[in-house]
Write a protein that holds these residues in place. Structure first.
Motif, PDB file in Angstrom:
ATOM      1  N   THR A  48       0.861  -1.178  -0.258  1.00 40.53           N
ATOM      2  CA  THR A  48       0.338  -0.010   0.085  1.00 40.53           C
ATOM      3  C   THR A  48       1.159   1.729   0.366  1.00 40.53           C
ATOM      4  OG1 THR A  48      -1.516  -0.810   1.584  1.00 40.53           O
ATOM      5  CG2 THR A  48      -1.881   1.107   1.201  1.00 40.53           C
ATOM      6  N   VAL A  49       0.899   2.044  -1.164  1.00 43.35           N
ATOM      7  CA  VAL A  49       1.672   3.667  -1.491  1.00 43.35           C
ATOM      8  C   VAL A  49       0.832   4.431   0.296  1.00 43.35           C
ATOM      9  CG1 VAL A  49       2.138   5.386  -2.046  1.00 43.35           C
ATOM     10  CG2 VAL A  49       1.463   3.049  -3.746  1.00 43.35           C
ATOM     11  N   THR A  50       2.279   5.096   0.685  1.00 48.57           N
ATOM     12  CA  THR A  50       2.017   6.026   1.468  1.00 48.57           C
ATOM     13  C   THR A  50       2.451   6.811   1.902  1.00 48.57           C
ATOM     14  OG1 THR A  50       3.978   5.259   2.869  1.00 48.57           O
ATOM     15  CG2 THR A  50       2.035   4.429   3.651  1.00 48.57           C
ATOM     16  N   ALA A  51       2.784   7.832   0.402  1.00 48.01           N
ATOM     17  CA  ALA A  51       3.429   8.580   0.093  1.00 48.01           C
ATOM     18  C   ALA A  51       4.948   8.636  -1.472  1.00 48.01           C
ATOM     19  CB  ALA A  51       4.612   9.708   0.765  1.00 48.01           C
ATOM     20  N   ALA A  52       4.044   9.499  -2.411  1.00 47.72           N
ATOM     21  CA  ALA A  52       4.932   9.337  -3.583  1.00 47.72           C
ATOM     22  C   ALA A  52       4.876  10.450  -4.210  1.00 47.72           C
ATOM     23  CB  ALA A  52       4.575   8.431  -4.697  1.00 47.72           C
ATOM     24  N   ARG A  53       6.117  10.553  -4.449  1.00 50.18           N
ATOM     25  CA  ARG A  53       6.458  12.134  -5.142  1.00 50.18           C
ATOM     26  C   ARG A  53       7.474  11.982  -6.840  1.00 50.18           C
ATOM     27  NH1 ARG A  53      11.435  13.716  -3.125  1.00 50.18           N
ATOM     28  NH2 ARG A  53      11.892  12.371  -1.329  1.00 50.18           N
ATOM     29  N   PRO A  54       6.800  12.248  -8.149  1.00 49.42           N
ATOM     30  CA  PRO A  54       8.611  12.614  -9.223  1.00 49.42           C
ATOM     31  C   PRO A  54       9.918  13.284  -8.880  1.00 49.42           C
ATOM     32  CG  PRO A  54       6.518  13.683  -9.414  1.00 49.42           C
ATOM     33  CD  PRO A  54       6.146  13.708  -8.005  1.00 49.42           C
ATOM     34  N   HIS A  55      10.707  12.087  -9.401  1.00 54.46           N
ATOM     35  CA  HIS A  55      11.731  12.530  -9.428  1.00 54.46           C
ATOM     36  C   HIS A  55      12.579  12.043  -9.996  1.00 54.46           C
ATOM     37  CE1 HIS A  55      15.103  13.704  -7.273  1.00 54.46           C
ATOM     38  NE2 HIS A  55      15.750  11.977  -7.330  1.00 54.46           N
ATOM     39  N   SER A  56      13.083  13.200 -11.486  1.00 50.62           N
ATOM     40  CA  SER A  56      14.427  12.609 -12.035  1.00 50.62           C
ATOM     41  C   SER A  56      13.970  12.014 -13.069  1.00 50.62           C
ATOM     42  CB  SER A  56      16.067  12.654 -11.722  1.00 50.62           C
ATOM     43  OG  SER A  56      16.089  13.461 -10.696  1.00 50.62           O
ATOM     44  N   GLY A  57      12.462  11.665 -13.640  1.00 53.82           N
ATOM     45  CA  GLY A  57      11.746  11.105 -14.390  1.00 53.82           C
ATOM     46  C   GLY A  57      11.672   9.424 -13.914  1.00 53.82           C
ATOM     47  N   ARG A  58      11.553   9.611 -12.636  1.00 58.17           N
ATOM     48  CA  ARG A  58      10.997   8.208 -11.889  1.00 58.17           C
ATOM     49  C   ARG A  58      10.000   8.556 -10.402  1.00 58.17           C
ATOM     50  NH1 ARG A  58      16.562   4.621 -11.907  1.00 58.17           N
ATOM     51  NH2 ARG A  58      16.778   3.828 -13.648  1.00 58.17           N
ATOM     52  N   TRP A  59       9.882   7.617 -10.188  1.00 61.61           N
ATOM     53  CA  TRP A  59       8.864   8.167  -9.038  1.00 61.61           C
ATOM     54  C   TRP A  59       9.437   7.660  -7.212  1.00 61.61           C
ATOM     55  CZ3 TRP A  59       4.542  10.580  -7.904  1.00 61.61           C
ATOM     56  CH2 TRP A  59       3.523  10.799  -9.474  1.00 61.61           C
ATOM     57  N   LEU A  60       9.620   8.376  -5.980  1.00 60.88           N
ATOM     58  CA  LEU A  60      10.012   8.214  -5.113  1.00 60.88           C
ATOM     59  C   LEU A  60       9.009   7.830  -4.024  1.00 60.88           C
ATOM     60  CD1 LEU A  60      12.610  10.494  -4.013  1.00 60.88           C
ATOM     61  CD2 LEU A  60      13.285   8.519  -5.016  1.00 60.88           C
ATOM     62  N   VAL A  61       8.645   6.483  -3.920  1.00 60.19           N
ATOM     63  CA  VAL A  61       8.027   6.122  -3.196  1.00 60.19           C
ATOM     64  C   VAL A  61       7.891   5.365  -2.010  1.00 60.19           C
ATOM     65  CG1 VAL A  61       5.357   4.001  -3.285  1.00 60.19           C
ATOM     66  CG2 VAL A  61       6.343   5.239  -5.710  1.00 60.19           C
ATOM     67  N   LEU A  62       6.933   5.828  -0.862  1.00 62.49           N
ATOM     68  CA  LEU A  62       7.113   5.136   0.496  1.00 62.49           C
ATOM     69  C   LEU A  62       5.676   3.654   0.477  1.00 62.49           C
ATOM     70  CD1 LEU A  62       7.457   8.085   3.103  1.00 62.49           C
ATOM     71  CD2 LEU A  62       9.494   5.619   2.286  1.00 62.49           C
ATOM     72  N   PHE A  63       5.877   2.887   0.800  1.00 63.00           N
ATOM     73  CA  PHE A  63       5.328   1.389   1.436  1.00 63.00           C
ATOM     74  C   PHE A  63       4.842   1.445   2.361  1.00 63.00           C
ATOM     75  CE2 PHE A  63       7.151   0.556  -3.254  1.00 63.00           C
ATOM     76  CZ  PHE A  63       5.846   0.668  -3.651  1.00 63.00           C
ATOM     77  N   GLU A  64       3.455   0.701   3.202  1.00 68.42           N
ATOM     78  CA  GLU A  64       2.758   0.975   4.353  1.00 68.42           C
ATOM     79  C   GLU A  64       4.065  -0.176   5.052  1.00 68.42           C
ATOM     80  OE1 GLU A  64      -0.994  -1.004   5.455  1.00 68.42           O
ATOM     81  OE2 GLU A  64      -1.525   0.374   5.227  1.00 68.42           O
ATOM     82  N   GLY A  65       4.187  -0.498   5.734  1.00 66.27           N
ATOM     83  CA  GLY A  65       5.306  -1.313   6.979  1.00 66.27           C
ATOM     84  C   GLY A  65       6.959  -1.287   6.246  1.00 66.27           C
ATOM     85  N   VAL A  66       7.178  -0.456   5.265  1.00 63.31           N
ATOM     86  CA  VAL A  66       8.712  -0.250   5.150  1.00 63.31           C
ATOM     87  C   VAL A  66       9.426   0.866   5.538  1.00 63.31           C
ATOM     88  CG1 VAL A  66      10.368  -0.074   3.140  1.00 63.31           C
ATOM     89  CG2 VAL A  66       8.017  -1.838   2.612  1.00 63.31           C
ATOM     90  N   THR A  67       9.509   0.850   6.594  1.00 64.17           N
ATOM     91  CA  THR A  67      10.439   1.893   7.423  1.00 64.17           C
ATOM     92  C   THR A  67      11.650   2.734   7.545  1.00 64.17           C
ATOM     93  OG1 THR A  67      10.015   0.571   9.464  1.00 64.17           O
ATOM     94  CG2 THR A  67       8.207   1.751   9.143  1.00 64.17           C
ATOM     95  N   ASP A  68      11.955   1.124   6.796  1.00 63.70           N
ATOM     96  CA  ASP A  68      13.770   1.439   7.014  1.00 63.70           C
ATOM     97  C   ASP A  68      14.690   1.180   5.135  1.00 63.70           C
ATOM     98  OD1 ASP A  68      13.754  -1.189   7.137  1.00 63.70           O
ATOM     99  OD2 ASP A  68      14.573  -1.146   8.952  1.00 63.70           O
ATOM    100  N   ARG A  69      15.849   1.304   5.372  1.00 62.82           N
ATOM    101  CA  ARG A  69      16.316   0.756   4.278  1.00 62.82           C
ATOM    102  C   ARG A  69      16.755  -0.793   4.073  1.00 62.82           C
ATOM    103  NH1 ARG A  69      20.052   3.448   0.884  1.00 62.82           N
ATOM    104  NH2 ARG A  69      21.790   2.243  -0.107  1.00 62.82           N
ATOM    105  N   ASP A  70      16.906  -1.930   4.970  1.00 67.55           N
ATOM    106  CA  ASP A  70      16.853  -2.253   5.272  1.00 67.55           C
ATOM    107  C   ASP A  70      15.216  -3.238   5.175  1.00 67.55           C
ATOM    108  OD1 ASP A  70      19.296  -2.497   5.671  1.00 67.55           O
ATOM    109  OD2 ASP A  70      18.688  -3.613   8.182  1.00 67.55           O
ATOM    110  N   GLY A  71      14.089  -2.790   4.875  1.00 68.33           N
ATOM    111  CA  GLY A  71      12.775  -3.230   4.516  1.00 68.33           C
ATOM    112  C   GLY A  71      13.214  -2.892   2.734  1.00 68.33           C
ATOM    113  N   ALA A  72      13.774  -1.538   2.516  1.00 70.21           N
ATOM    114  CA  ALA A  72      13.264  -1.329   1.053  1.00 70.21           C
ATOM    115  C   ALA A  72      14.231  -1.456   0.082  1.00 70.21           C
ATOM    116  CB  ALA A  72      13.401   0.373   0.995  1.00 70.21           C
TER     117      ALA A  72
END
Length: 172
Positions: A48-72
């Motif tokens: 589930t997407v919690t936040a997203a924003r365009p960035h240099s032709g791609r998207w930066l996306v945060l997902f529910e429950g993914v809170t750190d670099r290891d999870g990502a």
């Protein structure tokens, strides 16, 4: 497929997504639920997407429950898809969803089997059909009417009229 997670961004679980959709604002809107799948291994399930924003032709996306670099990092390479039941049919009869093309039998104009469409790759020069050839190698076929004159999802096939050598294996 609406996108692919290509790498991690930062320390708080944000990922970089290469979009494969004409409507990334809709597909990556907060609250959007996407199916995650891998080419190999176990699928992470729904995200589930919690936040997203365009960035240099791609998207930066945060997902529910993914809170750190290891999870990502666990999401690297994951394909993001929407359930096909939720997709409207394209208004243009010359447009197709990837799921409508994947699995179609590829054949030459004379009916000779040419393989199976396994994916569609979207690039800056246009879309390419990935065709698994009977010999086992993959061929990238430009998805243009001169080379793919017939697309018949109901009949389970695409007809190819490739220039000489296009379907040959890559030289080693």
């Amino acid at each position: 497929m609406v996108g692919v997670v290509v790498r991690v961004h930062g320390l708080r679980g944000e990922v970089v997504v290469e979009p494969r959709t004409d409507s990334p604002q809709e597909r990556f809107a907060p609250g959007a639920v996407l199916q995650a799948r891998r080419r190999q291994g176990s699928d992470p399930g729904q995200l589930t997407v919690t936040a997203a924003r365009p960035h240099s032709g791609r998207w930066l996306v945060l997902f529910e429950g993914v809170t750190d670099r290891d999870g990502a990092e666990q999401l690297r390479g994951v394909q993001l898809v929407v359930p096909t039941a939720g997709l409207a049919e394209p208004a243009d009869p010359e447009e197709f969803h990837v799921h409508q093309l994947t699995g179609l039998r590829a054949e030459l104009a004379d009916g000779t089997p040419a393989g199976t469409v396994t994916d569609v790759v979207h690039g800056p020069g246009g879309s390419l059909l990935v065709v698994r050839r009977p010999a086992g190698h993959e061929a990238l076929v430009p998805f243009v009417s001169a080379i793919v004159p017939t697309v018949d999802p109901a009949g389970g096939r695409v007809v190819l009229d490739p220039p000489e050598g296009l379907l040959d294996p890559a030289p080693e």
